[in-house]
Design an enzyme around this catalytic site. Structure first.
Site: not given
Ligand code: SAH
Length: 342
Positions: A90, A114, A117, A212-214
């Site tokens: 994608e 994660c 995700c 990506s901290l979260h």
């Molecule tokens: N692996 C890398 C890049 C891909 S994810 C990373 O972890 O940064 C890109 C961003 O989208 C990350 O911050 C991820 O946590 C976020 N993300 C993943 N699933 C998501 C969702 N369902 N809604 C919003 N953001 C999401």
């Protein structure tokens, strides 16, 4: 036959010199392909007939096959591309007031696991090749007849788990006689693979780093992101400080707001305390719900409060507007649906 989009300028120069041509021919060819959008070597009129013929034997210039395109009411466009081995990836095009940006996928599937995700629902099958990274940009440009100004490596996959190809990709798209995407307009997002952050800090092209901290503590981050068990928050932040010292680039911390999980006022305070003193800003992201997971999106009021609390505590933060939620624009959703016929 080798895809032209696989070649950095130095590789093309070396190849040409080795075959008895001039290094400057590489720049001419790059200009034809990336600036003039001429894809037939025969039409490259300032290049000798012999070289044109050789080029057409060595390389093909080929965009990705489009499997489907979804267009959102807000202008976000999501492409599902089919690779030569049948894998689906994608790529998302976003139209902003500052330009056109593309969100690039770096791997087929993802192994980071994660818990929120959709990308991780399908394990990593392989890394993307350089040409598969570059042609995500060219395919979108050529399909829409536009020029891309910004690139974020934030699609499916962990870019630092495909480090070398991602760096070559950056060299290709940044080159002055190529797509000319400025280093300040390129952002790589990682879940926090610490040794690679140190390596990235040494690269000659200084691009932006997003983490990506979260979560603001290890206990919660361990639950959300298994990578945290290998590289806990304090090590990630230390690496980020080093990155800033080496590059002068402000770090972006991505923080998805998950209802009842990481979105309380106390957690905003904890996040502020954690990031105080780091040259950064926080990108608060509305969660794009994924059918298979229990997580819910934080409602607008609560998201605004969280945002305001960070600002009150002196942390730069923006609350990102939602884009493309009507077209499965959350990472990995489109591909997962297609492969599972949902
Ligand atoms: N692996 C890398 C890049 C891909 S994810 C990373 O972890 O940064 C890109 C961003 O989208 C990350 O911050 C991820 O946590 C976020 N993300 C993943 N699933 C998501 C969702 N369902 N809604 C919003 N953001 C999401």
């Amino acid at each position: 036959m080798r895809n032209f989009y696989d070649l950095t300028i130095t590789e093309l120069q070396d190849h040409l010199v080795q075959k008895g041509y001039k290094a400057y021919n590489a720049d001419q060819i790059y200009k034809w392909v990336y600036e003039q959008k001429v894809f037939d070597f025969e039409q490259m009129s300032n290049i000798s007939k012999n070289l044109r013929m050789d080029l057409s034997h060595w390389f093909q210039i080929k965009d990705l096959e489009i499997d489907s395109v979804q267009e959102s009411s807000d202008g976000t466009v999501k492409y599902l591309f089919k690779l030569e081995d049948g894998s689906l990836i994608e790529t998302v095009l976003m139209t902003n007031d500052y330009g056109m940006s593309v969100c690039v996928t770096s791997q087929v599937g993802c192994n980071m696991g994660c818990s929120f995700c959709a990308s991780g629902l399908i394990k990593k099958a392989r890394d993307l090749e350089i040409f598969e990274l570059v042609s995500q940009i060219t395919s979108v440009e050529n399909h829409k007849n536009i020029r891309i100004t910004h690139v974020v490596v934030m699609g499916t996959g962990e870019p630092f788990d495909n480090y070398d190809n991602v760096m070559e990709f950056i060299r290709v798209i940044n080159y002055k006689n190529g797509l000319q995407i400025g280093s300040r307009h390129i952002t790589v997002s990682t879940c926090g693979i610490v040794p690679k952050i140190y390596q990235y800090a040494k690269e000659t092209i200084k691009t932006n780093l997003a983490i990506s901290l979260h979560a603001a503590n290890n206990e919660l981050r361990n639950q959300l992101m298994p990578i945290n068990k290998a590289y806990p928050i304090e090590e990630v932040l230390k690496a980020c400080n080093h990155y800033f010292d080496m590059t002068g680039r402000r770090i972006t911390f991505e923080y998805i707001l998950l209802q009842g999980v990481n979105d309380s006022k106390e957690q905003a305070d904890e996040l502020s305390d954690l990031l105080r003193g780091i040259n950064c800003y926080v990108n608060l992201i509305p969660y794009n719900p994924v059918l298979e997971f229990k997580y819910k999106k934080t409602d607008q009021n609560r998201a605004n409060e969280f945002h305001a609390q960070l600002l009150r505590r002196g942390i730069n933060a923006i609350l990102r507007r939602e884009q493309g939620s009507d077209i499965d624009a959350a990472c990995g959703q489109l591909r997962y649906k297609k492969e599972n016929a949902i």
